[in-house]
Design a protein around this motif. Sequence first.
Motif, PDB file in Angstrom:
ATOM      1  N   ALA A   1     -16.071 -28.665  52.530  1.00  0.00           N
ATOM      2  CA  ALA A   1     -17.641 -29.066  52.696  1.00  0.00           C
ATOM      3  C   ALA A   1     -17.444 -30.912  53.511  1.00  0.00           C
ATOM      4  O   ALA A   1     -17.734 -30.878  54.015  1.00  0.00           O
ATOM      5  CB  ALA A   1     -18.561 -28.968  52.393  1.00  0.00           C
ATOM      6  N   ALA A   2     -16.493 -31.717  52.829  1.00  0.00           N
ATOM      7  CA  ALA A   2     -16.479 -32.791  52.719  1.00  0.00           C
ATOM      8  C   ALA A   2     -15.763 -32.737  54.371  1.00  0.00           C
ATOM      9  O   ALA A   2     -16.184 -34.281  54.693  1.00  0.00           O
ATOM     10  CB  ALA A   2     -16.109 -33.542  51.676  1.00  0.00           C
ATOM     11  N   GLY A   3     -14.297 -32.019  55.094  1.00  0.00           N
ATOM     12  CA  GLY A   3     -14.452 -32.592  55.894  1.00  0.00           C
ATOM     13  C   GLY A   3     -12.704 -32.518  56.231  1.00  0.00           C
ATOM     14  O   GLY A   3     -12.707 -32.417  54.790  1.00  0.00           O
ATOM     15  N   PRO A   4     -12.041 -32.353  56.887  1.00  0.00           N
ATOM     16  CA  PRO A   4     -10.921 -32.065  57.465  1.00  0.00           C
ATOM     17  C   PRO A   4     -10.312 -33.152  56.905  1.00  0.00           C
ATOM     18  O   PRO A   4      -8.980 -33.252  56.143  1.00  0.00           O
ATOM     19  CB  PRO A   4     -10.553 -32.358  58.574  1.00  0.00           C
ATOM     20  CG  PRO A   4     -11.538 -31.090  59.640  1.00  0.00           C
ATOM     21  CD  PRO A   4     -13.219 -31.995  58.357  1.00  0.00           C
ATOM     22  N   ALA A   5     -10.336 -34.053  56.512  1.00  0.00           N
ATOM     23  CA  ALA A   5      -9.711 -35.876  56.209  1.00  0.00           C
ATOM     24  C   ALA A   5      -9.454 -35.501  54.527  1.00  0.00           C
ATOM     25  O   ALA A   5      -8.962 -36.184  53.936  1.00  0.00           O
ATOM     26  CB  ALA A   5     -10.658 -37.086  56.094  1.00  0.00           C
ATOM     27  N   LEU A   6     -10.477 -34.820  53.440  1.00  0.00           N
ATOM     28  CA  LEU A   6     -10.301 -34.097  52.575  1.00  0.00           C
ATOM     29  C   LEU A   6      -9.500 -33.401  52.181  1.00  0.00           C
ATOM     30  O   LEU A   6      -9.198 -33.263  50.723  1.00  0.00           O
ATOM     31  CB  LEU A   6     -11.581 -34.365  51.121  1.00  0.00           C
ATOM     32  CG  LEU A   6     -12.165 -35.906  51.620  1.00  0.00           C
ATOM     33  CD1 LEU A   6     -13.809 -36.022  50.943  1.00  0.00           C
ATOM     34  CD2 LEU A   6     -11.078 -37.018  51.082  1.00  0.00           C
ATOM     35  N   LEU A   7      -9.086 -32.838  53.013  1.00  0.00           N
ATOM     36  CA  LEU A   7      -8.579 -32.043  52.675  1.00  0.00           C
ATOM     37  C   LEU A   7      -7.066 -31.817  52.407  1.00  0.00           C
ATOM     38  O   LEU A   7      -6.079 -32.270  53.731  1.00  0.00           O
ATOM     39  CB  LEU A   7      -8.046 -30.246  53.568  1.00  0.00           C
ATOM     40  CG  LEU A   7      -9.676 -29.617  53.948  1.00  0.00           C
ATOM     41  CD1 LEU A   7      -9.793 -29.105  55.333  1.00  0.00           C
ATOM     42  CD2 LEU A   7     -10.164 -29.023  52.704  1.00  0.00           C
ATOM     43  N   THR A   8      -6.202 -31.297  51.771  1.00  0.00           N
ATOM     44  CA  THR A   8      -4.524 -32.039  51.519  1.00  0.00           C
ATOM     45  C   THR A   8      -3.555 -30.564  51.154  1.00  0.00           C
ATOM     46  O   THR A   8      -2.588 -30.552  50.747  1.00  0.00           O
ATOM     47  CB  THR A   8      -4.360 -32.176  49.859  1.00  0.00           C
ATOM     48  OG1 THR A   8      -4.605 -31.501  49.220  1.00  0.00           O
ATOM     49  CG2 THR A   8      -5.414 -33.582  49.916  1.00  0.00           C
ATOM     50  N   ILE A   9      -4.172 -29.644  51.619  1.00  0.00           N
ATOM     51  CA  ILE A   9      -3.274 -28.062  51.532  1.00  0.00           C
ATOM     52  C   ILE A   9      -2.279 -28.134  53.469  1.00  0.00           C
ATOM     53  O   ILE A   9      -3.547 -28.585  54.392  1.00  0.00           O
ATOM     54  CB  ILE A   9      -4.128 -27.474  52.393  1.00  0.00           C
ATOM     55  CG1 ILE A   9      -5.336 -26.733  50.894  1.00  0.00           C
ATOM     56  CG2 ILE A   9      -3.608 -25.623  52.467  1.00  0.00           C
ATOM     57  CD1 ILE A   9      -6.195 -25.712  51.410  1.00  0.00           C
ATOM     58  N   PRO A  10      -0.998 -28.035  53.267  1.00  0.00           N
ATOM     59  CA  PRO A  10      -1.083 -28.048  54.883  1.00  0.00           C
ATOM     60  C   PRO A  10      -0.508 -27.444  55.522  1.00  0.00           C
ATOM     61  O   PRO A  10      -0.861 -26.592  55.523  1.00  0.00           O
ATOM     62  CB  PRO A  10       1.044 -28.111  54.165  1.00  0.00           C
ATOM     63  CG  PRO A  10       0.949 -28.059  52.184  1.00  0.00           C
ATOM     64  CD  PRO A  10      -0.592 -28.043  52.082  1.00  0.00           C
ATOM     65  N   ASP A  11      -0.818 -28.012  57.014  1.00  0.00           N
ATOM     66  CA  ASP A  11      -0.780 -26.955  57.758  1.00  0.00           C
ATOM     67  C   ASP A  11      -0.159 -26.384  58.205  1.00  0.00           C
ATOM     68  O   ASP A  11      -0.438 -24.526  58.525  1.00  0.00           O
ATOM     69  CB  ASP A  11      -0.557 -27.967  59.482  1.00  0.00           C
ATOM     70  CG  ASP A  11      -1.377 -29.297  59.593  1.00  0.00           C
ATOM     71  OD1 ASP A  11      -2.591 -28.937  58.989  1.00  0.00           O
ATOM     72  OD2 ASP A  11      -0.557 -29.787  60.393  1.00  0.00           O
TER      73      ASP A  11
END
Length: 322
Positions: free
Chosen positions: A206-216
């Motif tokens: 919910a906070a946005g893609p910039a805070l996601l640390t899951i690898p592509d």
Amino acid sequence: MAKLIQSDLDHCLDVTRRGKSNLWFVGRSLPGPRRAMFASAYASMRVVDDFVDDEFLVLPDDERLRRRSDAHKRVDGWLTSMEAAICGNADPAKMEIAFPDPRIQRAVAACFDGGDIGPGPWQLLARSMHRDIDETPFGDWDDFIDYCEGATVAPASIFLYVIAADLNGPPSTADRLPAQAADCVRDMAIFCYLVHIARDIIKDAAAGPALLTIPDDVLHTHGLTRTDLAGAVRGGSDRRLRDLISDLAARAGDYRLRGEGWRDRLMPLLGLRERAAFGALMTVYGALHDRLKDDPGFALDRDPEQREELRRSVLAAADIPF
């Protein structure tokens, strides 16, 4: 030897309790000198992480682009002040203007005065913070593990140092921890971090893609991207999301198995209260991991009280106040 100022320690304790993390809960149970060491070190890392996550990365795209250089300078300033504190060459006059807070720098300098920890953990965290500021994508699992060295292994290594150090003189673990302790920290820290990511997937997406640390590459395995992960979270019932949580839990299990083996070797080297704190931390994450494995939908529950109740019961069993 630098004297610890009580108001500086009180400030560090205030900083550490903000997020009410599992590490904070167990850190409160440590005996006095170790609690002060933990509070000062954890506060020093908490402030720079909060700056990046809660002040910089939440800015609009154009504002982040405009302020990126300044954000890097702030992290560099933080690292310079922490290196000076750890290495024992902090200038008391300059402490009054140190970023982010002279009280934290003074507390770290007092608690670790003459110790053998070195600035390495703080340097690794700074590297990960710079990566966050640049919004460097996590292409594959190796990228993620490299990031973990600063984002989670560094704080975990400080925690182990604090609970294991000989405090009869300047803090030291030189003769108390086996060489394999570094492997223990790495495996257990990455295990806890993966559980944390799976548990907080709703909040982070919910906070946005910039805070996601899951690898592509992990996302792509489940037909997801950073952008549409937020949509999947809003839907809540997307099968891909549950499969992703199961995947993260399975990967966490590999690190847990190795980490618990190292933990069993380290436990006899610790004092009674330190052993209890270390064991409680792993038990909390172990309980969360078990729940996520059994029911991936646990992470998607909109009511956080379920997660809090699980943590509360585990800490109570370890005689640690919630």
